[in-house]
Design a protein around this motif. Structure first.
Motif, PDB file in Angstrom:
ATOM      1  N   VAL B   4       0.879  -1.158   0.000  1.00 31.48           N
ATOM      2  CA  VAL B   4       0.000   0.000   0.000  1.00 31.48           C
ATOM      3  C   VAL B   4       0.925   1.218   0.000  1.00 31.48           C
ATOM      4  CG1 VAL B   4      -1.731   1.283   1.280  1.00 31.48           C
ATOM      5  CG2 VAL B   4      -1.818  -1.222   1.236  1.00 31.48           C
ATOM      6  N   THR B   5       0.796   2.038  -1.018  1.00 37.50           N
ATOM      7  CA  THR B   5       1.706   3.174  -1.199  1.00 37.50           C
ATOM      8  C   THR B   5       0.985   4.466  -0.854  1.00 37.50           C
ATOM      9  OG1 THR B   5       2.808   1.988  -2.992  1.00 37.50           O
ATOM     10  CG2 THR B   5       3.229   4.348  -2.817  1.00 37.50           C
ATOM     11  N   GLN B   6       1.595   5.245   0.027  1.00 38.70           N
ATOM     12  CA  GLN B   6       1.007   6.523   0.425  1.00 38.70           C
ATOM     13  C   GLN B   6       1.938   7.663   0.027  1.00 38.70           C
ATOM     14  OE1 GLN B   6      -0.505   5.043   4.712  1.00 38.70           O
ATOM     15  NE2 GLN B   6      -1.141   7.123   4.189  1.00 38.70           N
ATOM     16  N   THR B   7       1.347   8.716  -0.486  1.00 38.38           N
ATOM     17  CA  THR B   7       2.098   9.935  -0.808  1.00 38.38           C
ATOM     18  C   THR B   7       1.288  11.154  -0.394  1.00 38.38           C
ATOM     19  OG1 THR B   7       1.178   9.911  -3.048  1.00 38.38           O
ATOM     20  CG2 THR B   7       3.372   8.938  -2.762  1.00 38.38           C
ATOM     21  N   PRO B   8       1.942  12.237   0.022  1.00 42.86           N
ATOM     22  CA  PRO B   8       3.377  12.295   0.294  1.00 42.86           C
ATOM     23  C   PRO B   8       3.705  11.652   1.634  1.00 42.86           C
ATOM     24  CG  PRO B   8       2.355  14.367   0.898  1.00 42.86           C
ATOM     25  CD  PRO B   8       1.260  13.508   0.341  1.00 42.86           C
ATOM     26  N   LYS B   9       4.970  11.418   1.903  1.00 39.04           N
ATOM     27  CA  LYS B   9       5.371  10.875   3.204  1.00 39.04           C
ATOM     28  C   LYS B   9       5.282  11.945   4.290  1.00 39.04           C
ATOM     29  CE  LYS B   9       8.397   7.054   1.815  1.00 39.04           C
ATOM     30  NZ  LYS B   9       7.318   6.526   1.043  1.00 39.04           N
ATOM     31  N   HIS B  10       5.568  13.162   3.919  1.00 40.52           N
ATOM     32  CA  HIS B  10       5.496  14.285   4.865  1.00 40.52           C
ATOM     33  C   HIS B  10       4.769  15.432   4.184  1.00 40.52           C
ATOM     34  CE1 HIS B  10       8.471  12.498   7.640  1.00 40.52           C
ATOM     35  NE2 HIS B  10       9.071  12.084   6.554  1.00 40.52           N
ATOM     36  N   LEU B  11       3.961  16.135   4.967  1.00 42.49           N
ATOM     37  CA  LEU B  11       3.249  17.296   4.442  1.00 42.49           C
ATOM     38  C   LEU B  11       3.130  18.336   5.536  1.00 42.49           C
ATOM     39  CD1 LEU B  11       1.548  18.617   2.178  1.00 42.49           C
ATOM     40  CD2 LEU B  11      -0.440  17.423   3.100  1.00 42.49           C
TER      41      LEU B  11
END
Lengths: 111, 117
Positions: B4-11
């Motif tokens: 499961v890919t999440q973007t962005p890692k930081h916001l």
């Protein structure tokens, strides 16, 4: 309402030690999940249990449905096992979509 | 592919900004979830989607708006957030809604760490 309790909350051990983390829940469930979370990181699903025992590498998870209790064991612990371990119960029918999480056990393995 | 890919890692965003978090899986899973996790606390369920339809909304404020444009993609639109919304936002997926026959593991992403200034 189901409540999930884990013990201990924090655990520090030396490399090589046998580790046990306990999880108790208050009502009948359809399954119990054991999850691992490294600091600042995502969650990895370790096991999903509805009965008996499962083993994966150095990790063993057991569940006793009658006693509403599950344990996660780590054999020959290693510093890379340092993480937060979370148990989460899955309810029955209507409650199955929502996991009820324990507060987590913070495990530190020292070299 | 069991990711499961999440973007962005930081916001990092201001209280007047509009931003979105994205989650993607290619495992053919038909249930997808958004969780919010504050430091040293367990995850809290926010939304559940089943077959691209919203199944559960855990009384989440309307400044969080989920969207499931197709079976592989889940978005969380953010608008007019408060500093207390700063947290790790985790996406997860499962073969079908938990509790249905044949469902099993939950697969989580690495999370998007959100800071609201």
């Amino acid at each position: 309402k189901n409540e999930v309790e884990q013990s201990p909350q924090n655990l520090t051990a030396q490399e090589g030690e046998f580790i046990t983390i306990n999880c108790s829940y208050s009502v009948g469930i359809s399954a119990l999940h054991w999850l691992q979370q490294h600091p600042g990181g995502g969650i990895v699903s370790l096991f999903m249990l509805s009965s008996g025992k499962k083993k994966h590498g150095r990790l063993i998870a057991t569940i006793n449905i009658q006693e509403k209790h599950s344990s996660l064991h780590i054999t020959a612990s290693h510093p890379r096992d340092s993480a937060v371990y979370i148990c989460a119960s899955r309810g029955v029918i209507q409650g199955a979509q929502k996991l009820v999480f324990g507060q987590g056990t913070r495990l530190t393995i020292n070299p | 592919d069991t990711e499961v890919t999440q973007t962005p890692k930081h916001l990092v965003m201001g209280m007047t900004n509009k931003k979105s978090l994205k989650c993607e899986q290619h495992m053919g899973h038909r249930a997808m979830y958004w969780y919010k996790q504050k430091a040293k606390k367990p995850p809290e369920l926010m939304f559940v989607y089943s077959y691209e339809k919203l199944s559960i909304n855990e009384s989440v404020p309307s400044r969080f708006s989920p969207e499931c444009p197709n079976s592989s993609l889940l978005n969380l639109h953010l608008h007019a957030l408060q500093p207390e919304d700063s947290a790790l936002y985790l996406c997860a997926s499962s073969q079908d809604l938990l509790g249905r026959r044949g469902t099993g593991e939950l697969f989580f992403g690495e999370g998007s760490r959100l800071t609201v200034l």
